[in-house]
Motif scaffolding. Structure first.
Motif, PDB file in Angstrom:
ATOM      1  N   GLY A 196       0.817  -1.206   0.000  1.00  0.00           N
ATOM      2  CA  GLY A 196       0.000   0.000   0.000  1.00  0.00           C
ATOM      3  C   GLY A 196       0.848   1.253   0.000  1.00  0.00           C
ATOM      4  N   PHE A 197       1.883   1.270   0.854  1.00  0.00           N
ATOM      5  CA  PHE A 197       2.786   2.420   0.911  1.00  0.00           C
ATOM      6  C   PHE A 197       3.668   2.493  -0.332  1.00  0.00           C
ATOM      7  CE2 PHE A 197       2.114   1.390   5.478  1.00  0.00           C
ATOM      8  CZ  PHE A 197       1.526   2.582   5.868  1.00  0.00           C
ATOM      9  N   ILE A 198       4.151   1.320  -0.787  1.00  0.00           N
ATOM     10  CA  ILE A 198       5.067   1.290  -1.924  1.00  0.00           C
ATOM     11  C   ILE A 198       4.356   1.725  -3.204  1.00  0.00           C
ATOM     12  CG2 ILE A 198       6.503  -0.207  -3.359  1.00  0.00           C
ATOM     13  CD1 ILE A 198       7.021  -1.886  -0.812  1.00  0.00           C
ATOM     14  N   VAL A 199       3.124   1.215  -3.410  1.00  0.00           N
ATOM     15  CA  VAL A 199       2.369   1.606  -4.600  1.00  0.00           C
ATOM     16  C   VAL A 199       2.055   3.099  -4.574  1.00  0.00           C
ATOM     17  CG1 VAL A 199       0.156   1.351  -5.807  1.00  0.00           C
ATOM     18  CG2 VAL A 199       1.395  -0.678  -5.044  1.00  0.00           C
ATOM     19  N   ALA A 200       1.666   3.597  -3.392  1.00  0.00           N
ATOM     20  CA  ALA A 200       1.382   5.030  -3.264  1.00  0.00           C
ATOM     21  C   ALA A 200       2.631   5.856  -3.605  1.00  0.00           C
ATOM     22  CB  ALA A 200       0.900   5.352  -1.854  1.00  0.00           C
ATOM     23  N   TYR A 201       3.788   5.390  -3.122  1.00  0.00           N
ATOM     24  CA  TYR A 201       5.051   6.102  -3.394  1.00  0.00           C
ATOM     25  C   TYR A 201       5.395   6.042  -4.882  1.00  0.00           C
ATOM     26  CZ  TYR A 201      10.029   7.223  -3.331  1.00  0.00           C
ATOM     27  OH  TYR A 201      11.258   7.779  -3.578  1.00  0.00           O
ATOM     28  N   MET A 202       5.269   4.853  -5.486  1.00  0.00           N
ATOM     29  CA  MET A 202       5.577   4.710  -6.912  1.00  0.00           C
ATOM     30  C   MET A 202       4.611   5.524  -7.760  1.00  0.00           C
ATOM     31  SD  MET A 202       8.274   2.876  -7.237  1.00  0.00           S
ATOM     32  CE  MET A 202       8.199   2.528  -8.989  1.00  0.00           C
ATOM     33  N   LEU A 203       3.360   5.580  -7.339  1.00  0.00           N
ATOM     34  CA  LEU A 203       2.369   6.354  -8.065  1.00  0.00           C
ATOM     35  C   LEU A 203       2.727   7.836  -8.053  1.00  0.00           C
ATOM     36  CD1 LEU A 203      -0.289   5.917  -9.594  1.00  0.00           C
ATOM     37  CD2 LEU A 203      -1.504   6.295  -7.436  1.00  0.00           C
ATOM     38  N   LYS A 204       3.240   8.298  -6.920  1.00  0.00           N
ATOM     39  CA  LYS A 204       3.622   9.703  -6.781  1.00  0.00           C
ATOM     40  C   LYS A 204       4.890  10.024  -7.577  1.00  0.00           C
ATOM     41  CE  LYS A 204       5.143  13.043  -3.290  1.00  0.00           C
ATOM     42  NZ  LYS A 204       5.495  13.239  -1.861  1.00  0.00           N
ATOM     43  N   GLU A 205       5.867   9.100  -7.517  1.00  0.00           N
ATOM     44  CA  GLU A 205       7.175   9.371  -8.122  1.00  0.00           C
ATOM     45  C   GLU A 205       7.262   8.987  -9.601  1.00  0.00           C
ATOM     46  OE1 GLU A 205       9.662  10.948  -6.625  1.00  0.00           O
ATOM     47  OE2 GLU A 205       8.377  11.202  -4.853  1.00  0.00           O
ATOM     48  N   ALA A 206       6.587   7.899  -9.993  1.00  0.00           N
ATOM     49  CA  ALA A 206       6.754   7.397 -11.367  1.00  0.00           C
ATOM     50  C   ALA A 206       5.436   7.154 -12.086  1.00  0.00           C
ATOM     51  CB  ALA A 206       7.573   6.102 -11.345  1.00  0.00           C
ATOM     52  N   GLY A 207       4.325   7.467 -11.449  1.00  0.00           N
ATOM     53  CA  GLY A 207       3.029   7.321 -12.093  1.00  0.00           C
ATOM     54  C   GLY A 207       2.602   5.869 -12.244  1.00  0.00           C
ATOM     55  N   VAL A 208       1.595   5.659 -13.086  1.00  0.00           N
ATOM     56  CA  VAL A 208       1.032   4.326 -13.289  1.00  0.00           C
ATOM     57  C   VAL A 208       2.058   3.371 -13.889  1.00  0.00           C
ATOM     58  CG1 VAL A 208      -0.790   3.027 -14.472  1.00  0.00           C
ATOM     59  CG2 VAL A 208      -1.292   5.292 -13.531  1.00  0.00           C
ATOM     60  N   VAL A 209       2.934   3.888 -14.745  1.00  0.00           N
ATOM     61  CA  VAL A 209       3.985   3.050 -15.348  1.00  0.00           C
ATOM     62  C   VAL A 209       4.905   2.483 -14.275  1.00  0.00           C
ATOM     63  CG1 VAL A 209       5.980   3.032 -16.887  1.00  0.00           C
ATOM     64  CG2 VAL A 209       3.917   4.271 -17.551  1.00  0.00           C
ATOM     65  N   GLY A 210       5.264   3.286 -13.298  1.00  0.00           N
ATOM     66  CA  GLY A 210       6.122   2.826 -12.206  1.00  0.00           C
ATOM     67  C   GLY A 210       5.461   1.730 -11.383  1.00  0.00           C
TER      68      GLY A 210
END
Length: 471
Positions: free
Chosen positions: A426-440
Motif C-alpha cells: 500500500g505504501f510502496i504503490v502510493a510512493y511509486m504512483l507519486k514518483e513514477a506514475g502508473v507506469v512505475g
C-alpha cells in the motif's frame, strides 16, 4: 532436503502406520452434487470475506473525498493516506493468518468458519461509524484479522472435503462464487460513494451493507458438516466415520457396514507434527518456497485490485467514471475462474500459476501505456482474469501440500507473507504512483511476477492427483 526432491519419491505427510482410512475413502468418494453443494455453501460464506476485502479499493475515492484520508502523502509511511488504509487491512490479515491459523486446527473448520466471519463483520460496522483516521485504521485492522482467519479456514475446509481429481475445479468454482462479491461491491460503490443518502457518506453505506448481509452465514453453517479428516486427526473417530458415512451415502458410494467400522482401530492417526516441524526438513523447503511466492504474488494481485479506481483517476478519468469502469472490470472476477475450471485439473498447479503471472506482466504493462477508455477496460478485464486464475490455483496448492494436523497453520504461515507484502505494498504503490506514475506501479508488479514465475518453474512440487496425507 530440497524442494526439487519432492517430485522424486518423497511422500508428503505419510503416516508411519500407513494411509489413513478416512483419507482413502474421501479420495474414493465420487464428486457428486452433494459434494458440490458443500463447496457452494462454503463459498457463499467466503463471499462476505471477499466483499469486505475488496471494498478497500472501491471506497478509496470516497475516503479521499471525505477528507479522512488522502490519495498520497509526503512521507513514505504516511498514516493519513489511502496507503495506510490498505496497510491496516493487510496488517490485520497478517496477524490473522500468521498468529491465529492454529484456531482452525485446534477448534475445527466449521466453528472458526462461522465466528471469524461474524468477528470481522462486527469490526466493519464499528469502522463505518468512525469520524477520525485513527479510528478508521484501528477498526480496519481488527476487521482484517477476522478476514485472515476466515480465508485460510475455507481453504483447508474445501481441501479436506473434495477428492484430489477435482480439487482444482472445486477451488475454481469456489473462487468464482466468492468473487461474485467483487462486481457487487463495485456496483454498490459506483452507486453510493459519490452520494450521501440520508446525510451519511456513501462509503459508509458500502461497508454497512456488506456487514448486514453476512448474517446469512448462520443459515449456511446449518448445512455444512465438520471435516471428517480433521475429526479423525483429533481422536473423534466415531464422529468422523458418521459424517463420512453420510457423505458417502448422499454421494451414492457404498459405505462399509457397522461391523466393518467397529473392526477398525479407534484412531488410526498420523505421527504428531508440531508447528516447529515446519521449519525442519522435509517441510522447510516447502515453507520457504511458498513464503517467497506469497511475498511476490501479493504485489501483482493487490497492486492492481486495490488500486483500480485510483489508478484510473491518475490517468485523468473522473471519480464517477473510474468507479463505473472498475465495476465493468470487476465482472471478470467471477467469470474467469469458471472458465479456468475447464483446465484446472489438467495441468500442474505450478504451471497454471506461472502462465497466469506471465500474462499479468503483459496486460499490466499494456494497461500502464493505454489511455483510451475502451482499451483500458479490456486490459483491466484480462489482467483481472489472470489474477483470479493465479488465485484459485495457489489457494488449492498451498493447502494440499501440508498434512491435516497443521494444514490451517502451515497454509496460514506461508499465506501470511502475502498479507505482510500487501501491508507494505500500500505504501510502496502510493510512493511509486507519486514518483513514477502508473507506469512505475506496473514496473514494480512486473519484477514481482517474474520472481514468482522463476520460483514455480524451478522449485514447485507436483501435486496433481495425489490424495491428502497419503501422498
Amino acid at each position: 532436503m530440497s524442494v526439487v526432491g519432492i517430485d522424486t519419491g518423497f511422500e508428503l505427510g505419510t503416516a508411519p502406520s500407513g494411509p489413513d482410512e478416512i483419507s482413502r475413502r474421501l479420495e474414493a468418494m465420487p464428486a457428486t452434487g452433494y459434494v458440490w453443494r458443500l463447496v457452494i455453501l462454503l463459498s457463499l460464506g467466503g463471499c462476505f470475506e471477499v466483499y469486505d476485502l475488496f471494498l478497500t479499493g472501491y471506497i478509496a475515492p470516497g475516503l479521499s473525498r471525505s477528507g479522512l484520508l488522502s490519495t498520497t502523502t509526503t512521507a513514505f509511511f504516511g498514516f493519513s493516506g489511502i496507503g495506510a488504509f490498505v496497510a491496516a487491512t493487510f496488517a490485520g490479515l497478517f496477524v490473522g493468518t500468521f498468529f491465529l491459523g492454529f484456531l482452525a486446527d485446534r477448534f475445527g473448520r466449521r466453528a472458526i468458519f462461522t465466528y471469524a466471519l461474524l468477528g470481522y463483520s462486527a469490526a466493519s460496522v464499528i469502522m463505518a461509524c468512525q469520524a477520525s483516521s485513527e479510528g478508521l485504521l484501528f477498526w480496519r485492522f481488527l476487521a482484517g484479522i477476522g478476514i485472515g482467519v476466515e480465508v485460510i479456514t475455507i481453504d483447508a475446509y474445501i481441501t479436506e472435503l473434495v477428492p484430489s481429481r477435482v480439487r482444482g475445479r472445486a477451488f475454481a468454482v469456489n473462487q468464482s462464487i466468492m468473487f461474485v462479491a467483487v462486481p457487487v461491491v463495485a456496483f454498490v460503490a459506483w452507486w453510493l460513494v459519490p452520494l450521501a443518502p440520508y446525510g451519511v457518506e456513501g462509503w459508509r453505506w458500502v461497508v454497512l451493507i456488506g456487514a448486514a448481509a453476512s448474517m446469512i452465514i448462520w443459515v449456511v453453517r446449518l448445512f455444512v458438516p465438520e471435516s471428517p479428516l480433521w475429526l479423525a486427526r483429533h481422536g473423534r473417530t466415531e464422529e468422523a466415520f458418521r459424517i463420512l458415512a453420510t457423505l458417502e451415502a448422499r454421494g451414492g458410494a457404498a459405505a462399509p457396514g457397522p461391523s466393518a467400522l467397529l473392526a477398525r482401530p479407534a484412531a488410526q492417526t498420523a505421527a504428531r507434527i508440531n508447528f516447529a516441524d515446519l521449519f525442519r526438513p522435509p517441510y522447510l523447503s516447502l515453507v520457504i518456497l511458498f513464503m517467497v511466492f506469497n511475498l511476490c504474488q501479493a504485489f501483482g494481485f493487490y497492486g492492481f485490485a486495490n488500486w483500480v479506481p485510483t489508478l484510473l483517476v491518475e490517468k485523468g478519468i473522473t471519480i464517477t467514471k473510474s468507479l463505473q469502469y472498475s465495476f465493468i472490470i470487476a465482472f471478470a472476477y467471477p467469470i474467469a475462474p469458471l472458465l479456468a475450471a475447464s483446465f484446472a485439473d489438467r495441468y500442474e498447479r505450478r504451471w497454471i500459476i506461472a502462465g497466469a503471472c506471465i500474462a499479468i506482466i503483459a496486460f499490466g504493462l499494456a494497461f500502464a501505456q493505454l489511455t483510451e477508455p475502451g482499451l483500458l477496460i479490456v486490459c483491466g478485464v484480462l489482467l483481472t482474469a489472470c489474477n483470479t486464475t493465479m488465485s484459485y490455483a495457489y489457494h488449492a496448492y498451498q493447502t494440499e501440500v501440508f498434512p491435516t494436523q497443521i494444514r490451517a497453520r502451515a497454509s496460514g504461515l506461508v499465506y501470511s507473507m502475502s498479507r505482510l507484502s500487501a501491508t507494505f505494498s500500500g505504501f510502496i504503490v502510493a510512493y511509486m504512483l507519486k514518483e513514477a506514475g502508473v507506469v512505475g506501479v506496473f514496473g514494480l508488479i512486473t519484477v514481482a511476477m517474474l520472481i514468482v514465475v522463476i520460483a514455480m518453474a524451478l522449485f514447485g512440487p507436483n501435486v496433481r492427483g495425489k490424495a491428502l496425507d497419503t501422498m
